[in-house]
Design a protein around this motif. Structure first.
Motif, mmCIF file in Angstrom:
data_model
loop_
_atom_site.group_PDB
_atom_site.id
_atom_site.type_symbol
_atom_site.label_atom_id
_atom_site.label_comp_id
_atom_site.label_asym_id
_atom_site.label_seq_id
_atom_site.Cartn_x
_atom_site.Cartn_y
_atom_site.Cartn_z
ATOM 1 N N TRP A 44 43.002 6.152 1.550
ATOM 2 C CA TRP A 44 41.566 5.897 1.405
ATOM 3 C C TRP A 44 40.757 7.142 1.751
ATOM 4 C CZ3 TRP A 44 37.228 6.213 4.434
ATOM 5 C CH2 TRP A 44 36.072 5.686 3.877
ATOM 6 N N THR A 45 41.136 7.841 2.797
ATOM 7 C CA THR A 45 40.381 9.021 3.212
ATOM 8 C C THR A 45 40.482 10.123 2.167
ATOM 9 O OG1 THR A 45 40.802 8.455 5.522
ATOM 10 C CG2 THR A 45 40.045 10.683 5.074
ATOM 11 N N ILE A 46 41.662 10.344 1.631
ATOM 12 C CA ILE A 46 41.819 11.344 0.569
ATOM 13 C C ILE A 46 40.997 10.944 -0.644
ATOM 14 C CG2 ILE A 46 43.464 12.344 -1.068
ATOM 15 C CD1 ILE A 46 45.535 12.238 1.245
ATOM 16 N N TRP A 47 41.042 9.667 -1.022
ATOM 17 C CA TRP A 47 40.255 9.175 -2.145
ATOM 18 C C TRP A 47 38.765 9.394 -1.902
ATOM 19 C CZ3 TRP A 47 36.566 5.320 -1.902
ATOM 20 C CH2 TRP A 47 36.006 4.951 -3.120
ATOM 21 N N ALA A 48 38.280 9.091 -0.706
ATOM 22 C CA ALA A 48 36.855 9.224 -0.398
ATOM 23 C C ALA A 48 36.407 10.676 -0.459
ATOM 24 C CB ALA A 48 36.566 8.635 0.988
ATOM 25 N N ILE A 49 37.229 11.586 0.040
ATOM 26 C CA ILE A 49 36.883 13.008 0.008
ATOM 27 C C ILE A 49 36.887 13.522 -1.429
ATOM 28 C CG2 ILE A 49 37.664 15.312 0.666
ATOM 29 C CD1 ILE A 49 38.640 14.033 3.327
#
Length: 136
Positions: free
Chosen positions: A117-122
């Protein structure tokens, strides 16, 4: 101040700093968050910078700075949940002579979800910023 729906926002309003309306700061923050995977402290620097700069940023950049702040706090909450679940599973493993450690898959799964999720959000933020689009 008049109400303007998001479709009519001027994405290039002048800002109190920089001719780019703060886009450099937003890009820098995304880079700091990426480095945060390896150092941790750079994400803290990024969120402090986002809080400091969002008041004087253009509407476009403010949406990205707000998104970066949201990413940071979601990661803090996920980290707390992962640590608490690890402690609970280790305690369960101690009480069941190791059998309960099979539940270690739960905090690992949450950790994997957090990473994805964090990679996707960035990546989503970087893509939208490069196209000059706000985060909705």
């Amino acid at each position: 101040m008049t109400y303007r729906p998001i479709e009519n926002w001027s994405l290039h309003e002048p800002a109190a700093y920089g001719s780019d309306g703060g886009r450099f700061v937003a890009n820098l923050n995304y880079a700091l968050y990426i480095a945060g995977f390896f150092t941790g402290i750079t994400a803290v620097v990024g969120v402090v910078l986002a809080y400091l700069r969002r008041g004087s940023a253009s509407v476009l950049v403010r949406s990205h700075l707000d998104w970066q702040i949201r990413i940071f706090w979601h990661c803090i909450l996920a980290g707390i949940a992962i640590v608490v679940l690890h402690a609970l599973v280790i305690g369960l493993g101690a009480l069941t002579f190791g059998v309960g450690l099979v539940f270690m898959v739960v905090p690992w799964a949450i950790g994997a979800w957090w990473l994805v999720w964090t990679i996707w959000a960035i990546v989503k933020g970087l893509q939208r910023l490069s196209r000059g689009e706000p985060i909705r």
